[in-house]
Design an enzyme around this catalytic site. Sequence first.
Site, mmCIF file in Angstrom:
data_model
loop_
_atom_site.group_PDB
_atom_site.id
_atom_site.type_symbol
_atom_site.label_atom_id
_atom_site.label_comp_id
_atom_site.label_asym_id
_atom_site.label_seq_id
_atom_site.Cartn_x
_atom_site.Cartn_y
_atom_site.Cartn_z
ATOM 1 N N HIS B 81 0.851 -1.192 0.000
ATOM 2 C CA HIS B 81 0.000 0.000 0.000
ATOM 3 C C HIS B 81 0.890 1.248 0.000
ATOM 4 C CE1 HIS B 81 -2.876 3.045 1.303
ATOM 5 N NE2 HIS B 81 -2.138 3.268 2.379
ATOM 6 N N ASP B 110 6.872 22.497 -25.424
ATOM 7 C CA ASP B 110 6.869 21.124 -24.917
ATOM 8 C C ASP B 110 7.891 21.036 -23.786
ATOM 9 O OD1 ASP B 110 6.837 18.264 -24.569
ATOM 10 O OD2 ASP B 110 6.083 18.100 -26.614
ATOM 11 N N TRP B 146 7.336 -0.205 4.086
ATOM 12 C CA TRP B 146 8.010 0.424 2.936
ATOM 13 C C TRP B 146 9.381 0.926 3.324
ATOM 14 C CZ3 TRP B 146 9.159 5.699 1.399
ATOM 15 C CH2 TRP B 146 8.995 6.626 2.418
ATOM 16 N N SER B 173 13.016 6.337 -13.332
ATOM 17 C CA SER B 173 11.917 7.098 -13.921
ATOM 18 C C SER B 173 11.791 8.477 -13.273
ATOM 19 C CB SER B 173 10.621 6.310 -13.770
ATOM 20 O OG SER B 173 9.517 7.144 -13.943
ATOM 21 N N SER B 174 11.825 8.500 -11.938
ATOM 22 C CA SER B 174 11.689 9.789 -11.244
ATOM 23 C C SER B 174 12.843 10.720 -11.563
ATOM 24 C CB SER B 174 11.665 9.615 -9.733
ATOM 25 O OG SER B 174 10.712 8.713 -9.362
ATOM 26 N N HIS B 257 13.167 11.643 4.285
ATOM 27 C CA HIS B 257 12.541 12.889 4.671
ATOM 28 C C HIS B 257 12.362 13.846 3.496
ATOM 29 C CE1 HIS B 257 10.323 14.926 7.618
ATOM 30 N NE2 HIS B 257 10.740 16.033 7.051
ATOM 31 N N GLU B 259 11.971 12.933 0.608
ATOM 32 C CA GLU B 259 10.923 12.269 -0.162
ATOM 33 C C GLU B 259 9.526 12.731 0.257
ATOM 34 O OE1 GLU B 259 10.705 10.251 -2.747
ATOM 35 O OE2 GLU B 259 8.574 9.771 -2.488
ATOM 36 N N TYR B 261 8.741 15.565 1.377
ATOM 37 C CA TYR B 261 8.538 16.919 0.838
ATOM 38 C C TYR B 261 8.365 16.886 -0.665
ATOM 39 C CZ TYR B 261 9.247 18.588 5.464
ATOM 40 O OH TYR B 261 9.083 18.783 6.792
ATOM 41 N N SER B 272 -1.442 27.126 -4.187
ATOM 42 C CA SER B 272 -1.082 28.535 -4.401
ATOM 43 C C SER B 272 -1.580 29.042 -5.752
ATOM 44 C CB SER B 272 0.431 28.719 -4.313
ATOM 45 O OG SER B 272 0.902 28.251 -3.081
ATOM 46 N N HIS B 306 14.820 12.502 13.144
ATOM 47 C CA HIS B 306 13.595 12.474 13.954
ATOM 48 C C HIS B 306 12.750 11.248 13.655
ATOM 49 C CE1 HIS B 306 11.527 15.058 10.666
ATOM 50 N NE2 HIS B 306 11.068 13.850 10.568
ATOM 51 N N HIS B 307 13.090 10.496 12.607
ATOM 52 C CA HIS B 307 12.371 9.251 12.347
ATOM 53 C C HIS B 307 12.916 8.107 13.195
ATOM 54 C CE1 HIS B 307 10.136 10.680 8.800
ATOM 55 N NE2 HIS B 307 11.179 11.461 8.641
ATOM 56 N N THR B 332 6.717 26.584 7.062
ATOM 57 C CA THR B 332 5.406 25.989 6.780
ATOM 58 C C THR B 332 4.311 26.917 7.277
ATOM 59 O OG1 THR B 332 6.485 23.882 7.185
ATOM 60 C CG2 THR B 332 4.115 23.839 6.904
ATOM 61 N N LYS B 335 3.683 29.748 4.928
ATOM 62 C CA LYS B 335 2.845 29.367 3.790
ATOM 63 C C LYS B 335 1.360 29.397 4.150
ATOM 64 C CE LYS B 335 5.713 26.820 0.718
ATOM 65 N NZ LYS B 335 5.115 27.472 -0.432
ATOM 66 N N ARG B 454 1.644 0.656 15.317
ATOM 67 C CA ARG B 454 1.280 0.588 13.912
ATOM 68 C C ARG B 454 1.692 -0.763 13.337
ATOM 69 N NH1 ARG B 454 5.755 4.376 10.885
ATOM 70 N NH2 ARG B 454 4.656 3.638 9.059
#
Lengths: 181, 535, 274
Positions: B81, B110, B146, B173-174, B257, B259, B261, B272, B306-307, B332, B335, B454
Site C-alpha cells: 500500500h 513542450d 516500505w 523514472s523519477s 525525509h 521524499e 517533501y 497557491s 527524527h524518524h 510551513t 505558507k 502501527r
Amino acid sequence: MTHSDKTRANRRLVPKLFLFSIAMFGFGYLLVPLYDVICDITGFNGRTTSLAVATEGNANGVDTSRTVTVEFVSSLNSGAPWEFRPTVTRMQVHPGEFYEISYVATNLTDQDMVGQAVPSVAPSLAAVHFQKIECFCFDRQDFAPGESKDMPVMFRVDPRLADHVSVVTLSYTFFKLDPSS
Amino acid sequence: MAATTHDVHDGHGEHHHGPAKGLGRWLFTTNHKDIGTLYLLFSLLMFLIGGSMALIIRAELFQPGLQLVDPHFFNQMTTMHALIMVFGAVMPAFVGLANWMLPMMIGAPDMALPRMNNWSFWILPFAFTMLLSTLFMPGGGPASGWTLYPPLVLQTGDAFPFVILAIHLMGISSIMGAINVIATIFNMRAPGMTLMRMPLFVWTWLITAFLLIAVMPVFAGAVTMLLTDKYFATSFFNPAGGGDPVLFQHIFWFFGHPEVYIMILPAFGVVSQIIPTFARKPLFGYHSMVYATAAIAFLSFIVWGHHMFTVGMPLTAELFFMYATMLIAVPTGVKVFNWVATMWRGAMTFETPMLFSIAFVILFTIGGFSGLMLAIAPADFQYHDTYFVVAHFHYVLVPGAVFSIMAAVYYWLPKWTGHMYNERLSRIHFWLSVIGVNILFFPQHFLGLAGMPRRVPDYALQFTEWNMVSSIGAFIYGISQLLFVYIVIQTIRAGDKATDQVWEGARGLEWTVPSPAPYHTFDTPPKISATNAHG
Amino acid sequence: MLYTRCLVRFTAIFTSGLLLLWSMAAVAESGWLQLNMPRGVTSVSREVYDLHMLILWICVAIGVVVFGVMFYSMYFHRKSRGVEPAKFHESTKVEVVWTLIPLFILVGMAIPATKTLIKMEDIGDTEMTVKITGYQWRWHYEYLGKDIGFFSSMSTPREQVYNLAEKNPDYILEVDNPLVLPVDTRIRLLTTAADVIHSWWVPELGWKRDAIPGFINDNWTLIEEPGIYRGVCAELCGRDHAYMPIVLHAVSKEEFAEWVQQQQQPSTALSAAD
C-alpha cells in the site's frame, strides 16, 4: 532563446544533472565510511574500538578514587547453536587500570561450526572510553563438534569517562557465520 | 525568433498537426500533454489498487482478532500500500500535472527532452507490474514495511530482488522526470518569463525536482546495499560482519525525509494557484512563498534523525534533530498564513477546486500540528511507531497531497478536455471525501496515544471502538473515489463546453490558450509582462 | 438545490448513526474514552505527558486563531455578498511578524522539551540491571548478577485470535512469565535482539527503546506505583509482531526479594542463553 539555443543549453545542462545524480548515488555509499568515522569519534552506536597493543598504557594514570561498575553480558543471535557466557557478570573497576575477564563459547552441535562474537558497549557515549585488547579468538573462529573455547578480554575504562556514568556494560553477541564465505 | 521556431520544430514531430491514431499514439508519444495524460491515468489506476489494499487493511482492523487475512499477508498489504501510493500514485500524479502544466505555464511548446519523457513514463508500468507480481511469488511480496529495515527485509522470500529492481526502475523514472523538469524550467521559458515571474506551481516543482535528483540515487544506493548484503555476502548492515542495521535507517531517512517533501511541495504549488483564482485576488507574499519552499527543502536534508529517535542516539544528536525539525514549522507556517491572507478580503466563490484547496489548508495544518508534536523528542519516545504517526502522515498525505491532486484535476480538467465537470456531483465527491477522510484518520490519533502500535493486524480490546469508526470512514472515503472516476469519465465524454478562461479569477498563460488546449501550444512564445505572469 | 438536500439528508443519517454508536458505547462502557496518552507511573512519563499536553494545547490555540480568521474570511469575503476583492498582495511587516512569533513559540516549546530529554538520557546510579532481548516473537528477560533469565511469550490462546473462543479482557496483552520489577528502585534496562529489530514499549513507563541485533541500548526507569503494566513490541518484526506483548508486574521491594529467591531455586533457574 531560439530553438537551437535551447538545444545547446539542454546539452550543457542535462549531462550535469545526470552526473549530479550519479554522484549522489556515490554519496549514498560514502555515508557508510562517514558513519563509521562518526561512530568511532562519538561512540554513536556503541561500537568499541580495539587497541592493538596497550601502548597508551597508563598515560592517564589510575584513578583509584573512583569506582565504575562494569557489567558483562552475552547474547546469542538466533540460529547460533552455541553456549556463550561471560565468566564474570559484574565487577568494580578503577578507571585507568587494566583488568582481564573471559567469555566461554561452546559448540553445542556435533558438526564443525564457524562463529564470531561482536562487541557493543552501553551507554554508547562510554564506548570511546572503553578500551579493550581482545584475544584473536574474537575474530572469526572455527569450532570442532562440541568444542569449547575460552575467550579472554583485557580492558580498561579511560579516566576521561564522564563523571555521571557509573555503570558500563560490555556486551558480546555471538553470530553463526556461513563457513563458505 | 518567433518565426524560426515553427520550422525547427518539424524536426521532431511527424504528428505536429495532431495526434497519431491508435495505440501507437500513446506508446511512442513525445507530446507533453499525452504523456501528462498517461501519467495521470496511471496514477489513478495505482490510487485505486493501493486504495483497495488500504481497504483490506481497514477491513481486517474492523474488529480485534484475525478475520480476513493472515498476518504475513497483512504485512505485505501495509508494505505494498505504501510503496504503491508513494511511488505509483502521488509522485506520478504530480509528474503528470507537471507534464501537462509546466510548458503551458511558462510558455514553452513542450518539455525540454520529449523522448526521455516518453521513457520515464513507460518504465513505470513495467516497474509496478513487477512489484505487484511479487505478491504471487513463493514467500509472498515484501512484508517489512516500505521502510525496508534490515535485518527484517532480508527475510523476504524470492520476491526480494524483484522488489529492489522495481524500486530501481521507479527511481530511474523519477530522476529522468526530474531532470526533464529542471531542463524545461531553465531553458524553455518564454522571453520575459523571469524566474521570479513564474507561477508558484512551477517554482515548487523546480525545487521538488532538485530534491528528487539529490535523494532518489541515495535510496537506490541503500537498496543496492541490501541486495549485496543478501546475495553477495557484503555486510553493510550485518553486525556479524562489522555492519550496523541502524546505518540503513540513517541512509533511508536521508532519502525518506526529502521524499515526503517531494510529495507535498507540488501540492503547495497547486493550492497557491487555486486559492488566488477563487479569491479573485493575487497570491499574498509570492516572494516569501518561494523562499519558504526553498527553506523547507533545505531543512528536509538535516532532520532525518527524527524518524529514529528510539534507536538510541546520543543526547546531542537528539537535540540537533529535534531543534532542526521544529524549525520546519516556521516556513510551513508562513505558507499557511500567506494562503489565509490571500483569502482575506477577497471575493470568494467555492467551486470544487477551491473546496478541496481549503480542506487542504485546514487538514494539512492539522497534520502539521501533529508533526510538530512528533518533533518533540521526549514525547516522540511515546508517539513513535504508534497509530499517532499513522494519523499524522496520512493527514499530510491524503487530505494533503491527494486532496491537492483532486483540486488540481478539477481546476485544470476543463482546460484539458474542453468540458466542464459536473459541479453538483463533484461537490458530493468533495463532501464525501472530506467527511470520510476525517472519520478515517482522526480517531487514529486517539488509538496511537492510547497505545496502539502501527503495522499490526490485531489489537487489544480497548482499541475496538475507534478502529471500527476508522474502518467505516475508510470505506466511505474509498468508495466515494469511484464517484471521482465516474465524474472524470463523464467530463471527458460529455459535459458542458468550457470557455477558454474557465474560471473568472484565473490568471496565467494556461488560460490564454483555447479549451481544450490544442495538441501544440506556444509554438510561438507568448509575450510576458509583469501582469500576465503568475497569479 | 438537489445536492444540498442530498447532503442534508446524508448528514442527518450520518449523525443519527454516530449517535446510535455513541449510545451503544455508553451501554458497553468501552474504549470510547481511550483518547489520550496515559500519565504513567514514573516521573519521566508524567513529564512527557505534561509536555505532550502543553504542546497539544499550544497547537489547538494556534489552530483556533488561524482557522478562526480563515472561516471569518470565508463567511464575510464571499463574492455572493457583493464584496469587491482587495488588491494587496504583500506586506513585509506582516511577514516578519508571522515569521518571528512562531519562532518565539518554538523556543518556548524547546526549553521544557530539552529539560525532559536531558533527564531521560541521564542514567545515573542504578541499583539493578535487566537485559531485555527481542526474539521473533517473544521477549527474553535476564536479571544480571541474579542468575535469573526466562522467556516471556504471549499466553492468549490461538482460538481467541481466530475468533473461535470468547476473548479475554486482556486479549493479546497477557504472557506466561511476566517481567517482575521492584518499585522505588532505579533500574537499568538494556535492550538488544537476537534476529531482527524489535522495540520494547510499556507506555506507563514513558518511553520505548529499539532492540537491535548485535548492539546494546540502555535506558532507565523508576516505577513509583505497584501494579500490572502492559506493553507491546513497537517495531515491525515480522509475522507475529502483534503477538509479542510485554507484561510488567511492579511489586514492592520485599515481594521482589521473595520472588528472586523463588526464581533462584534450582528447579526454576533457567539457562539465560538457551
